[in-house]
Design an enzyme around this catalytic site. Sequence first.
Site, PDB file in Angstrom:
ATOM      1  N   SER A  24      -2.559  35.321  49.049  1.00  0.00           N
ATOM      2  CA  SER A  24      -1.521  36.107  49.735  1.00  0.00           C
ATOM      3  C   SER A  24      -1.024  35.397  50.975  1.00  0.00           C
ATOM      4  CB  SER A  24      -2.084  37.455  50.201  1.00  0.00           C
ATOM      5  OG  SER A  24      -2.333  38.283  49.121  1.00  0.00           O
ATOM      6  N   HIS A  48       2.819  37.147  46.291  1.00  0.00           N
ATOM      7  CA  HIS A  48       2.324  36.311  45.192  1.00  0.00           C
ATOM      8  C   HIS A  48       3.467  36.023  44.227  1.00  0.00           C
ATOM      9  CE1 HIS A  48      -2.138  36.367  45.520  1.00  0.00           C
ATOM     10  NE2 HIS A  48      -1.881  37.386  46.314  1.00  0.00           N
ATOM     11  N   HIS A 100      -5.400  39.383  39.771  1.00  0.00           N
ATOM     12  CA  HIS A 100      -6.511  40.122  40.398  1.00  0.00           C
ATOM     13  C   HIS A 100      -7.084  41.180  39.454  1.00  0.00           C
ATOM     14  CE1 HIS A 100      -3.823  38.829  43.697  1.00  0.00           C
ATOM     15  NE2 HIS A 100      -4.927  38.644  44.383  1.00  0.00           N
ATOM     16  N   TYR A 111      -7.861  44.063  40.462  1.00  0.00           N
ATOM     17  CA  TYR A 111      -7.293  45.355  40.858  1.00  0.00           C
ATOM     18  C   TYR A 111      -5.895  45.612  40.286  1.00  0.00           C
ATOM     19  CZ  TYR A 111      -4.926  42.745  44.623  1.00  0.00           C
ATOM     20  OH  TYR A 111      -4.171  41.860  45.331  1.00  0.00           O
ATOM     21  N   GLU A 112      -5.319  44.590  39.641  1.00  0.00           N
ATOM     22  CA  GLU A 112      -4.046  44.821  38.943  1.00  0.00           C
ATOM     23  C   GLU A 112      -4.303  45.382  37.541  1.00  0.00           C
ATOM     24  OE1 GLU A 112      -0.994  41.515  39.906  1.00  0.00           O
ATOM     25  OE2 GLU A 112      -2.955  40.624  40.243  1.00  0.00           O
ATOM     26  N   ALA A 153      -6.529  35.403  51.416  1.00  0.00           N
ATOM     27  CA  ALA A 153      -6.471  36.151  52.665  1.00  0.00           C
ATOM     28  C   ALA A 153      -7.717  37.020  52.709  1.00  0.00           C
ATOM     29  CB  ALA A 153      -5.222  37.032  52.671  1.00  0.00           C
ATOM     30  N   MET A 183     -10.629  40.237  47.914  1.00  0.00           N
ATOM     31  CA  MET A 183     -10.585  40.788  46.550  1.00  0.00           C
ATOM     32  C   MET A 183     -10.260  39.711  45.511  1.00  0.00           C
ATOM     33  SD  MET A 183      -8.406  44.196  47.482  1.00  0.00           S
ATOM     34  CE  MET A 183      -8.712  45.079  49.032  1.00  0.00           C
ATOM     35  N   SER A 184     -10.698  38.501  45.766  1.00  0.00           N
ATOM     36  CA  SER A 184     -10.376  37.421  44.810  1.00  0.00           C
ATOM     37  C   SER A 184     -11.447  36.338  44.871  1.00  0.00           C
ATOM     38  CB  SER A 184      -9.011  36.814  45.167  1.00  0.00           C
ATOM     39  OG  SER A 184      -9.074  36.117  46.392  1.00  0.00           O
ATOM     40  N   ASN A 223      -7.093  39.803  59.174  1.00  0.00           N
ATOM     41  CA  ASN A 223      -7.290  41.082  59.878  1.00  0.00           C
ATOM     42  C   ASN A 223      -8.785  41.287  60.110  1.00  0.00           C
ATOM     43  OD1 ASN A 223      -7.208  41.501  56.786  1.00  0.00           O
ATOM     44  ND2 ASN A 223      -8.317  43.303  57.519  1.00  0.00           N
ATOM     45  N   HIS A 260      -0.435  45.370  54.707  1.00  0.00           N
ATOM     46  CA  HIS A 260      -0.337  44.173  53.853  1.00  0.00           C
ATOM     47  C   HIS A 260       0.718  43.199  54.385  1.00  0.00           C
ATOM     48  CE1 HIS A 260      -0.990  41.669  50.341  1.00  0.00           C
ATOM     49  NE2 HIS A 260       0.320  41.639  50.125  1.00  0.00           N
TER      50      HIS A 260
END
Length: 261
Positions: A29, A60, A82, A84-85, A112, A206-207, A230, A242
């Site tokens: 990201s 992305h 991902h 989560y997709e 990120a 998350m990756s 963050n 985001h």
Amino acid sequence: MSVAADSFDECLLAELKTFAPELGVVLGSGFGDVADALEEVGECSFRELGGIATSTVPGHAGRFVWGELGERRVLLAQGRIHLYEGHGAREVTVLVRLMHAVGVRRLMLTNAAGALNADFGLGNLMVLSDHINLTGTSPLNGAEGFIGMVDAYSPAWREEIFQRAAQIGLGGSVHSGVYAGLRGPQYETPAEIGMLRTCGADAVGMSTVLETIQARALGMEVAGVSCLTNWAAGMPGASFDHADVVEVAKRAGRDLVKLLI
Ligand code: HPA
């Protein structure tokens, strides 16, 4: 159980093999602008390559770009897939198998991440020394054999990155640390971050972890670089917009380019 073979567009595969990339980089990201530093030779969308799900996340692009970066022939994945997709571990790691199929043996995975280590600063980079896979899955499900995960992130390559960072005056903003990889898509609770800190994590995202597992299973050398976009939940100053995450990573992307050239 066995693992289904990938099917990629033969024509593009042949073109990429001819280009013979020395280095593969997956851009997380906000890192997408790194592609601007490339002397571009070709590009194609994940969709055109066939057999690759399309990324839906803002920041992305979902395409491959190849060309010269400094002295090297580089294949960039601008964006990734991902869990989560709604995808499985095999789909998430197809980019890594594609890169391997066209000859990439050194792979840099960027992302990120939220910072858990109070010694770090926002916009700083963290070179992964190790990871904790908390996704509950693996791209190797159904494959034969067991692979070791000690030194999953190449110690020699890490050392090279730190030397380069010191040379170009980035020493103070490039750290070493452990990345905890979760499924998402929700950010963590403060209690979860408290647990992760106790477990030795310095950053959370998350990756990356599944891609590393896949790459190591294929014998590739892996480096991981997080942009600390963050503070994680419960840390002073925590925030989760985001758009901010992408903005901070965009700025840090310039440092990443300097490290790569
Ligand atoms: N948590 C999980 N993933 C992230 C974060 C975070 O705080 N920041 C960027 N990706």
